[in-house]
Design an enzyme around this catalytic site. Structure first.
Site, PDB file in Angstrom:
ATOM      1  N   GLY A   1     -14.696  -0.390  -4.793  1.00  0.00           N
ATOM      2  CA  GLY A   1     -14.680  -0.258  -3.340  1.00  0.00           C
ATOM      3  C   GLY A   1     -16.075  -0.227  -2.763  1.00  0.00           C
ATOM      4  O   GLY A   1     -16.607  -1.239  -2.274  1.00  0.00           O
TER       5      GLY A   1
ATOM      6  N   HIS B   1       0.838  -1.193   0.000  1.00  0.00           N
ATOM      7  CA  HIS B   1       0.000   0.000   0.000  1.00  0.00           C
ATOM      8  C   HIS B   1       0.879   1.251   0.000  1.00  0.00           C
ATOM      9  O   HIS B   1       1.343   1.696   1.031  1.00  0.00           O
ATOM     10  CB  HIS B   1      -0.902  -0.018   1.235  1.00  0.00           C
ATOM     11  CG  HIS B   1      -2.125   0.829   1.075  1.00  0.00           C
ATOM     12  ND1 HIS B   1      -2.134   1.962   0.300  1.00  0.00           N
ATOM     13  CD2 HIS B   1      -3.377   0.687   1.570  1.00  0.00           C
ATOM     14  CE1 HIS B   1      -3.351   2.491   0.342  1.00  0.00           C
ATOM     15  NE2 HIS B   1      -4.119   1.734   1.107  1.00  0.00           N
TER      16      HIS B   1
ATOM     17  N   TYR C   1      -0.754   6.641   3.645  1.00  0.00           N
ATOM     18  CA  TYR C   1      -0.112   5.683   4.548  1.00  0.00           C
ATOM     19  C   TYR C   1       1.396   5.922   4.546  1.00  0.00           C
ATOM     20  O   TYR C   1       1.906   6.810   3.862  1.00  0.00           O
ATOM     21  CB  TYR C   1      -0.442   4.253   4.113  1.00  0.00           C
ATOM     22  CG  TYR C   1      -1.875   3.853   4.386  1.00  0.00           C
ATOM     23  CD1 TYR C   1      -2.206   3.106   5.511  1.00  0.00           C
ATOM     24  CD2 TYR C   1      -2.895   4.226   3.523  1.00  0.00           C
ATOM     25  CE1 TYR C   1      -3.514   2.736   5.761  1.00  0.00           C
ATOM     26  CE2 TYR C   1      -4.207   3.867   3.773  1.00  0.00           C
ATOM     27  CZ  TYR C   1      -4.519   3.116   4.891  1.00  0.00           C
ATOM     28  OH  TYR C   1      -5.814   2.757   5.141  1.00  0.00           O
TER      29      TYR C   1
ATOM     30  N   ARG D   1      -0.069  -0.435  -4.744  1.00  0.00           N
ATOM     31  CA  ARG D   1      -1.153   0.536  -4.865  1.00  0.00           C
ATOM     32  C   ARG D   1      -0.599   1.949  -4.726  1.00  0.00           C
ATOM     33  O   ARG D   1       0.116   2.249  -3.754  1.00  0.00           O
ATOM     34  CB  ARG D   1      -2.211   0.283  -3.781  1.00  0.00           C
ATOM     35  CG  ARG D   1      -3.469   1.091  -3.985  1.00  0.00           C
ATOM     36  CD  ARG D   1      -4.562   0.747  -2.991  1.00  0.00           C
ATOM     37  NE  ARG D   1      -5.862   0.987  -3.593  1.00  0.00           N
ATOM     38  CZ  ARG D   1      -6.931   1.436  -2.938  1.00  0.00           C
ATOM     39  NH1 ARG D   1      -6.882   1.659  -1.638  1.00  0.00           N
ATOM     40  NH2 ARG D   1      -8.065   1.636  -3.554  1.00  0.00           N
TER      41      ARG D   1
ATOM     42  N   ALA E   1      -0.305   4.154  -1.153  1.00  0.00           N
ATOM     43  CA  ALA E   1      -1.286   5.188  -1.514  1.00  0.00           C
ATOM     44  C   ALA E   1      -1.887   5.843  -0.275  1.00  0.00           C
ATOM     45  O   ALA E   1      -1.565   5.509   0.866  1.00  0.00           O
ATOM     46  CB  ALA E   1      -2.400   4.548  -2.351  1.00  0.00           C
ATOM     47  N   ASN E   2      -2.746   6.830  -0.547  1.00  0.00           N
ATOM     48  CA  ASN E   2      -3.722   7.345   0.420  1.00  0.00           C
ATOM     49  C   ASN E   2      -3.187   7.803   1.771  1.00  0.00           C
ATOM     50  O   ASN E   2      -3.872   7.684   2.784  1.00  0.00           O
ATOM     51  CB  ASN E   2      -4.826   6.303   0.654  1.00  0.00           C
ATOM     52  CG  ASN E   2      -5.740   6.176  -0.554  1.00  0.00           C
ATOM     53  OD1 ASN E   2      -5.630   6.973  -1.480  1.00  0.00           O
ATOM     54  ND2 ASN E   2      -6.641   5.215  -0.538  1.00  0.00           N
TER      55      ASN E   2
ATOM     56  N   GLY F   1     -14.522   5.566  -8.252  1.00  0.00           N
ATOM     57  CA  GLY F   1     -15.702   6.149  -8.874  1.00  0.00           C
ATOM     58  C   GLY F   1     -16.249   5.372 -10.062  1.00  0.00           C
ATOM     59  O   GLY F   1     -17.096   5.881 -10.784  1.00  0.00           O
TER      60      GLY F   1
ATOM     61  N   ARG G   1      -9.993  11.688  -9.429  1.00  0.00           N
ATOM     62  CA  ARG G   1     -11.308  12.204  -9.017  1.00  0.00           C
ATOM     63  C   ARG G   1     -11.643  11.844  -7.576  1.00  0.00           C
ATOM     64  O   ARG G   1     -12.603  12.368  -7.009  1.00  0.00           O
ATOM     65  CB  ARG G   1     -12.407  11.720  -9.953  1.00  0.00           C
ATOM     66  CG  ARG G   1     -12.576  10.221  -9.973  1.00  0.00           C
ATOM     67  CD  ARG G   1     -13.607   9.822 -11.014  1.00  0.00           C
ATOM     68  NE  ARG G   1     -13.495   8.418 -11.358  1.00  0.00           N
ATOM     69  CZ  ARG G   1     -14.125   7.858 -12.372  1.00  0.00           C
ATOM     70  NH1 ARG G   1     -14.888   8.589 -13.143  1.00  0.00           N
ATOM     71  NH2 ARG G   1     -13.992   6.575 -12.626  1.00  0.00           N
TER      72      ARG G   1
END
Ligand SMILES: Cc1cc2nc3c(=O)[nH]c(=O)nc-3n(C[C@H](O)[C@H](O)[C@H](O)COP(=O)(O)O)c2cc1C
EC number: 1.3.1.-
Length: 299
Positions: A247, A99, A104, A151, A101-102, A226, A191
């Site tokens: 997701g 991971h 972390y 990711r 991403a996001n 999305g 997005r």
């Protein structure tokens, strides 16, 4: 688990449960250090605190100040990822997803909004990607690059993690993944970015922004963020992606592939049950199609 084909687990997420996620949490549950071993400060590339955030129910979330990792501690953290990957394979998983991403830990090292280090892990893009490179190399060396996905969310800005040159950053990591022969790259669409654009509006995101990465990566390219059934089909048909990850739709529809196959209606997800600590409500209580007698849930 052995009998389930293509079952992947994220060692980043496994680690995240213990300390990575807690350092820059995104679920609102881990904002204090209470889940850290002995209540220690969460570790990070920095000691800057995440800006307080407002949750969906209006609650203001404040985050524990992180502890900047010392340079000499980093090899042990890299090794933790390697061990987690080994454990996942021994537990019967087919592969692991790192991971990166996001917001972390790996993202905290890569992005220049967060990484304010002055050692070999901070500064220019090569240095900021060093931690990611070491983790990916260690895990690939341990379990084989053919069992490994990564990711990435170059455009995301969760937990104050954003970068002044997201394209260059992602291309650098992709170059490394190509050299190692990493199986797949899982990339999150811009997005999903939560930040406001100019004048406080949502930024306008051009479709197809991940195309340069899709073209640069030599392995399987997975997109997320999305997508619905038609848009996912189109992304694959157009060659924009090899795979689409879902997701929220999967959360609310435990039989999503079957629903897609039958072109059936979907349960609506309930945003108020996202990121809650109840193990059932909002996680495993959405009905299967066949349990619904054709009557779709309308939550
Ligand atoms: C309840 C919930 C929990 C999530 N937890 C994580 C997480 O721990 N780590 C992460 O990187 N993304 C997490 N996500 C984001 C999803 O992985 C995914 O990127 C996002 O939902 C966008 O995909 P979608 O439009 O198909 O839902 C979570 C999403 C939801 C709805």
């Amino acid at each position: 688990m052995k009998s389930s084909p293509n079952l992947f687990v994220s060692p980043g997420n496994l680690l995240a449960r213990h300390f990575v996620k807690s350092s820059w949490p995104q679920d609102g549950c881990n904002q204090s250090a209470e889940f850290q071993p002995n209540g220690q400060a969460p570790i990070s590339s920095t000691d800057k605190q995440v800006t307080p955030q407002v949750s969906h129910d209006g609650q203001v979330l404040e985050f524990a100040p992180p502890r900047r990792l010392k340079t000499e501690e980093i090899p042990n953290i890299v090794d933790d990822f390697r061990i987690a990957a080994r454990n996942a394979i021994e537990a019967g998983f087919d592969g692991v997803e790192i991971h990166g991403a996001n917001g972390y830990l790996i993202d905290q090292f890569m992005k220049d909004s967060v990484n304010d280090r002055t050692d070999a892990y901070g500064g220019g893009i090569e240095n900021r990607c060093r931690f990611a490179a070491e983790v990916i190399t260690a895990v690939a060396g341990e379990i084989g690059a053919h069992r490994l996905g990564v990711r990435l969310s170059p455009f995301a800005d969760y937990m104050d993690c954003h970068d002044s040159d997201p394209e260059a950053l992602a291309l650098r990591v992709i170059g490394l993944m190509n050299n190692l022969g990493v199986l797949y790259c899982h990339m999150i669409e811009p997005r999903m970015c939560v930040g406001a654009g100019e004048h406080g509006s949502k930024p306008v995101i051009a479709h197809g922004r991940l195309l340069p990465f899709r073209k640069a990566f030599r392995g399987t390219f997975m997109v997320n963020g999305g997508y619905d059934r038609d848009e996912g089909d189109k992304a694959v048909a157009d060659g924009y992606a090899d795979l689409v990850a879902y997701g929220r739709l999967f959360l609310a529809n435990p039989d999503l592939p079957e629903r897609f196959r039958r072109k059936a209606g979907l349960n609506k997800y309930d945003r108020s049950t996202f990121y809650t600590s109840d193990p059932v409500v909002g996680y495993t209580d959405y009905p299967f199609l066949d349990d619904q007698n054709s009557e779709l849930a309308t939550r």
